[in-house]
Design an enzyme around this catalytic site. Structure first.
Site, PDB file in Angstrom:
ATOM      1  N   ASN A   1       0.874  -1.174   0.000  1.00  0.00           N
ATOM      2  CA  ASN A   1       0.000   0.000   0.000  1.00  0.00           C
ATOM      3  C   ASN A   1       0.912   1.225   0.000  1.00  0.00           C
ATOM      4  OD1 ASN A   1      -1.762   2.073   0.531  1.00  0.00           O
ATOM      5  ND2 ASN A   1      -2.302   1.393   2.603  1.00  0.00           N
TER       6      ASN A   1
ATOM      7  N   LYS B   1       0.195   4.272  -0.337  1.00  0.00           N
ATOM      8  CA  LYS B   1      -0.410   5.478   0.256  1.00  0.00           C
ATOM      9  C   LYS B   1      -0.153   6.703  -0.636  1.00  0.00           C
ATOM     10  CE  LYS B   1      -0.062   3.227   4.676  1.00  0.00           C
ATOM     11  NZ  LYS B   1       0.063   3.307   6.116  1.00  0.00           N
TER      12      LYS B   1
ATOM     13  N   HIS C   1      -9.381   1.301   4.803  1.00  0.00           N
ATOM     14  CA  HIS C   1      -8.104   1.424   5.522  1.00  0.00           C
ATOM     15  C   HIS C   1      -8.293   2.351   6.724  1.00  0.00           C
ATOM     16  CE1 HIS C   1      -3.993   2.597   6.425  1.00  0.00           C
ATOM     17  NE2 HIS C   1      -3.647   1.460   5.860  1.00  0.00           N
TER      18      HIS C   1
ATOM     19  N   GLU D   1      -6.619   4.703   7.826  1.00  0.00           N
ATOM     20  CA  GLU D   1      -6.395   6.133   7.557  1.00  0.00           C
ATOM     21  C   GLU D   1      -7.629   6.754   6.912  1.00  0.00           C
ATOM     22  OE1 GLU D   1      -2.708   5.564   5.463  1.00  0.00           O
ATOM     23  OE2 GLU D   1      -1.768   5.005   7.365  1.00  0.00           O
TER      24      GLU D   1
ATOM     25  N   GLU E   1      -5.356  -4.876  10.572  1.00  0.00           N
ATOM     26  CA  GLU E   1      -4.303  -3.874  10.749  1.00  0.00           C
ATOM     27  C   GLU E   1      -4.547  -3.116  12.046  1.00  0.00           C
ATOM     28  OE1 GLU E   1      -2.332  -2.816   6.804  1.00  0.00           O
ATOM     29  OE2 GLU E   1      -4.088  -1.541   6.950  1.00  0.00           O
TER      30      GLU E   1
ATOM     31  N   GLY F   1       2.570   2.269  10.743  1.00  0.00           N
ATOM     32  CA  GLY F   1       3.522   3.371  10.579  1.00  0.00           C
ATOM     33  C   GLY F   1       4.215   3.777  11.864  1.00  0.00           C
TER      34      GLY F   1
ATOM     35  N   SER G   1       3.449  -2.193  10.251  1.00  0.00           N
ATOM     36  CA  SER G   1       4.909  -2.237  10.433  1.00  0.00           C
ATOM     37  C   SER G   1       5.520  -3.592  10.083  1.00  0.00           C
ATOM     38  CB  SER G   1       5.291  -1.803  11.851  1.00  0.00           C
ATOM     39  OG  SER G   1       4.887  -0.468  12.087  1.00  0.00           O
TER      40      SER G   1
ATOM     41  N   GLY H   1       4.968   1.275   4.790  1.00  0.00           N
ATOM     42  CA  GLY H   1       6.306   1.869   4.709  1.00  0.00           C
ATOM     43  C   GLY H   1       7.336   0.989   4.012  1.00  0.00           C
TER      44      GLY H   1
HETATM   45  P1  PGA Z   1       2.865   0.234   7.647  1.00  0.00           P
HETATM   46  O1  PGA Z   1       1.414   0.439   7.002  1.00  0.00           O
HETATM   47  O2  PGA Z   1       3.430  -1.036   7.063  1.00  0.00           O
HETATM   48  O3  PGA Z   1       3.650   1.468   7.250  1.00  0.00           O
HETATM   49  O4  PGA Z   1       2.677   0.139   9.123  1.00  0.00           O
HETATM   50  C1  PGA Z   1       0.563  -0.645   6.788  1.00  0.00           C
HETATM   51  C2  PGA Z   1      -0.738  -0.155   6.189  1.00  0.00           C
HETATM   52  O5  PGA Z   1      -1.195   0.921   6.561  1.00  0.00           O
HETATM   53  O6  PGA Z   1      -1.337  -0.838   5.319  1.00  0.00           O
END
Ligand code: PGA
Length: 250
Positions: free
Chosen positions: A10, A12, A95, A97, A167, A173, A213, A235
């Site tokens: 992803n 983003k 998601h 976010e 998640e 993140g 993460s 990330g």
């Molecule tokens: P992250 O994000 O690997 O940066 O923690 C995962 C996601 O939001 O799908």
């Protein structure tokens, strides 16, 4: 039950077209493995270029969101037919976010899911608890209500087309990852919820990804868990070596 494994990136709101193409080509040059789906979800602007960059390879491409209407006066929104027309096969829905910053609710998740299914896009529906919810012992309740709302009225035939992603919001993140045991426990809870809501066959055939993460260093332990069918990576998907490192850990 032989469920497929998926490693999905992803991206983003990262990458310009040149950067996205370079990353996509590097991922597509990596190894293809039997039973493994590799998916890249770039921003909308980069979708077409990424589809072209991975054409003919094992890598698939998805959107990060879609609107529930096919078209209309909805400034800045993107629809299922548009994603299909650019060559996307998958779409991320709900998601955290989107839930946190853009007012996504269970109701809008359900509407988007219907649109994805209607247009033959493979949906990845995200669920997860916040740190406060986990600390106050509400993890299972929060997940159950996200699942009940987001999947409301879905038939078994529709459910088997859906991939879920657990998640935990506190792990996205932040560098904090759920331990292998914490993640497995929640994945088992989700699978049991699916068995109760649908049946064992549906529960055993649905892919449930872990996200939060995920990195090359922790991927193998997470992916070894019996109810974890892959990773949704933020990330660490922005760099070819780290994303390929996660794929190598499968
Ligand atoms: P992250 O994000 O690997 O940066 O923690 C995962 C996601 O939001 O799908």
């Amino acid at each position: 039950m032989n469920r497929r494994i998926m490693v999905a990136g992803n991206w983003k709101m990262y990458k310009t077209i040149d950067q996205a193409v370079a990353l996509a080509k590097a991922v597509a040059a990596g190894p293809a493995r039997q039973g493994l789906d590799v998916l890249l979800c770039p921003n909308f602007v980069c979708l077409e270029a990424v589809v072209r960059a991975v054409a003919g390879s094992h890598v698939q491409v998805g959107g990060q969101n879609l609107h529930w209407q096919d078209e209309g006066a909805f400034t800045a929104e993107i629809s299922g037919p548009m994603l299909r027309s650019v060559g996307a096969s998958h779409v991320i829905i709900g998601h955290s976010e989107r839930r946190q910053f853009f007012g996504e609710t269970e109701k809008t998740v359900r509407l988007r899911l219907a649109a994805a299914l209607r247009h033959g896009l493979k949906p990845i529906v995200c669920v997860g608890e916040t740190q406060a919810e986990r600390e106050s012992g509400q993890t299972d309740d929060v997940l159950a209500s996200q699942l009940a709302g987001g999947l409301a009225g879905l038939s078994a035939a529709e459910m088997v087309k859906v991939t879920l992603a657990y998640e935990p919001v506190w792990a996205i993140g932040t560098g904090l990852t759920a331990s292998d045991e914490q993640a497995q426990q929640v994945h088992a809870f989700i699978r049991a919820w699916l068995a109760a809501r649908f049946d064992n066959q549906v529960a055993n055939s649905c892919g449930i990804l872990y996200g939060g993460s995920v990195k090359p260093a922790n991927a193998a332990g997470l992916l070894r868990q019996k109810d974890i069918d892959g990773a949704l990576v933020g990330g660490a998907s922005l760099d070819a070596d780290s994303f390929l490192g996660i794929i190598a850990a499968v």
